[in-house]
Design a protein around this motif. Sequence first.
Motif, PDB file in Angstrom:
ATOM      1  N   ARG A 134      79.087  59.479  70.243  1.00 22.77           N
ATOM      2  CA  ARG A 134      79.146  58.720  68.996  1.00 22.77           C
ATOM      3  C   ARG A 134      78.535  57.443  69.006  1.00 22.77           C
ATOM      4  NH1 ARG A 134      84.372  55.598  67.053  1.00 22.77           N
ATOM      5  NH2 ARG A 134      83.510  53.994  68.336  1.00 22.77           N
ATOM      6  N   ASP A 135      78.892  56.798  70.406  1.00 20.52           N
ATOM      7  CA  ASP A 135      78.564  55.318  70.393  1.00 20.52           C
ATOM      8  C   ASP A 135      76.905  55.307  70.890  1.00 20.52           C
ATOM      9  OD1 ASP A 135      80.880  54.424  69.600  1.00 20.52           O
ATOM     10  OD2 ASP A 135      81.529  53.721  71.614  1.00 20.52           O
ATOM     11  N   LEU A 136      76.333  56.356  71.594  1.00 20.30           N
ATOM     12  CA  LEU A 136      74.897  56.384  71.726  1.00 20.30           C
ATOM     13  C   LEU A 136      74.177  56.793  70.329  1.00 20.30           C
ATOM     14  CD1 LEU A 136      74.916  58.825  74.904  1.00 20.30           C
ATOM     15  CD2 LEU A 136      74.130  56.232  74.849  1.00 20.30           C
ATOM     16  N   TYR A 137      74.894  57.399  69.651  1.00 15.30           N
ATOM     17  CA  TYR A 137      74.187  57.458  68.138  1.00 15.30           C
ATOM     18  C   TYR A 137      74.112  56.013  67.658  1.00 15.30           C
ATOM     19  CZ  TYR A 137      73.640  62.601  67.745  1.00 15.30           C
ATOM     20  OH  TYR A 137      73.227  63.742  67.826  1.00 15.30           O
ATOM     21  N   LEU A 138      75.260  55.488  67.376  1.00 19.95           N
ATOM     22  CA  LEU A 138      75.255  54.207  66.958  1.00 19.95           C
ATOM     23  C   LEU A 138      74.404  53.169  67.565  1.00 19.95           C
ATOM     24  CD1 LEU A 138      79.370  53.855  66.222  1.00 19.95           C
ATOM     25  CD2 LEU A 138      77.329  54.421  64.543  1.00 19.95           C
ATOM     26  N   ALA A 139      74.506  53.052  68.806  1.00 19.97           N
ATOM     27  CA  ALA A 139      73.326  52.117  69.670  1.00 19.97           C
ATOM     28  C   ALA A 139      71.870  52.462  69.365  1.00 19.97           C
ATOM     29  CB  ALA A 139      73.635  52.406  71.170  1.00 19.97           C
ATOM     30  N   GLU A 140      71.632  53.709  69.128  1.00 22.97           N
ATOM     31  CA  GLU A 140      70.114  54.186  68.615  1.00 22.97           C
ATOM     32  C   GLU A 140      70.048  53.726  67.470  1.00 22.97           C
ATOM     33  OE1 GLU A 140      67.330  57.913  69.584  1.00 22.97           O
ATOM     34  OE2 GLU A 140      69.425  58.462  68.849  1.00 22.97           O
ATOM     35  N   TYR A 141      70.842  53.816  66.588  1.00 19.83           N
ATOM     36  CA  TYR A 141      70.677  53.437  64.940  1.00 19.83           C
ATOM     37  C   TYR A 141      70.663  51.982  64.758  1.00 19.83           C
ATOM     38  CZ  TYR A 141      72.010  53.327  59.977  1.00 19.83           C
ATOM     39  OH  TYR A 141      71.871  53.023  58.713  1.00 19.83           O
TER      40      TYR A 141
END
Length: 420
Positions: free
Chosen positions: A217-224
């Motif tokens: 989840r947090d990897l998606y948020l960091a990428e976004y």
Amino acid sequence: MMNLIIKSALITDPNSPFNNQTADILITDGTISKVGTIDDAGDAEIFNAAGKHVSPGFLDLNCNIGELGFETKEDINTGTSAAAAGGFTALALMPNTQPPVHSKAEVEYLINRSRGNLVDIYPLGTISHKREGKDLAEMFDMYSSGAKAFTDGNRPVQDAGLMERALLYVQGFGATVFSYPEDTAIVGKAKVNEGHISTLLGMKGIPPLAEELMVARDLYLAEYTDTKLHFSTITTSRSVELIREAKKRGIKVTCDVAAHHLVLTDEVLLGFDSLYKVKPPLRTQADVDALIVGLNDGTIDAIVSQHTPHEIEFKDVEFEIAEYGIIGLQTVFSLAVQAGLSANIIVQKLAVNPRQILSVGTPVIAEGRKANLVVFDTAQEWEYNKANNLSRSSNSPFLSHKLTGRVLLTCNNNQFYKSK
């Protein structure tokens, strides 16, 4: 204070012009005044470091000191004494205090309280007000007062929207958000790793999924959001894979691992010894192996102590109700040696990378630079015991054990600590 010559040390510092050379180092009034061959000691004290390494002092990205509010567990004085004995010249303090470090008042108190100490203190501010996971804390105020990064400590940010807002908000001033990856809905009331051992113990297990889902989840948020993100204390082989893939894709992610997760597996829990009760829980040998590969290939950036002191009454009870955590400042280096890591990798993970993650200057062993360094021996055996444990607490499963790899001298801010 005093002048010191460190004789015949192997300089282990990737940023130093003297890296991998054996030399003498003259420290005058807290500054490295000469590196080379020094014949005339003058009035300087001599410290014989033949066969030993000297590197920049270590920085711990995950340390709990009770101040504020839990000084009976540990205060700045006892915590920094244990840190210096473990080779740490800087600590990033988790905000798990009472009150939590959620405004500039707490940040400034900790910075002022630690002034003049051998060990530099970097308070970490909370992401959410009171660590409740509802509203953002006053992050810019704290950053302006000296907070270098933000985390809710040992509480995960369960709300994805709040995590996204935190990542977007810190972009404006370039701070880093630390994520403690745990999905509390999946963890529930479980206390140990889910698997063969939890079945034998008859206890509910915490599946690796609880961590990996939050990492994803947090990897998606960091990428976004295109923001710097750091994961605290990853423990599973799949987490290592997810972060390895994310780094290849150019996501601004770093992560660390607690030293005890490199040498212990959940099999030690078969004796129900609450000294081994930690969170995230101890995992399997396959996970430990993956963590060590991740350190060696650069996926995992840092090793931390996750130093968590407790009074005896919180640990000397049934496993189910005991508190999580062990003290670790004095044993991190030895555990890294026990895990089979080379001196160069240990210096990278304890001294160099942690400072890059926090965006604080990295000390360099070079003439004219401030003397912020540690002398260590990767082969020396020592016993960690009540007499040399400098923490106020004693909740470590490694007490009364023989360890290999010892810190001999720690120097910073014109002060020295020599191991007894």
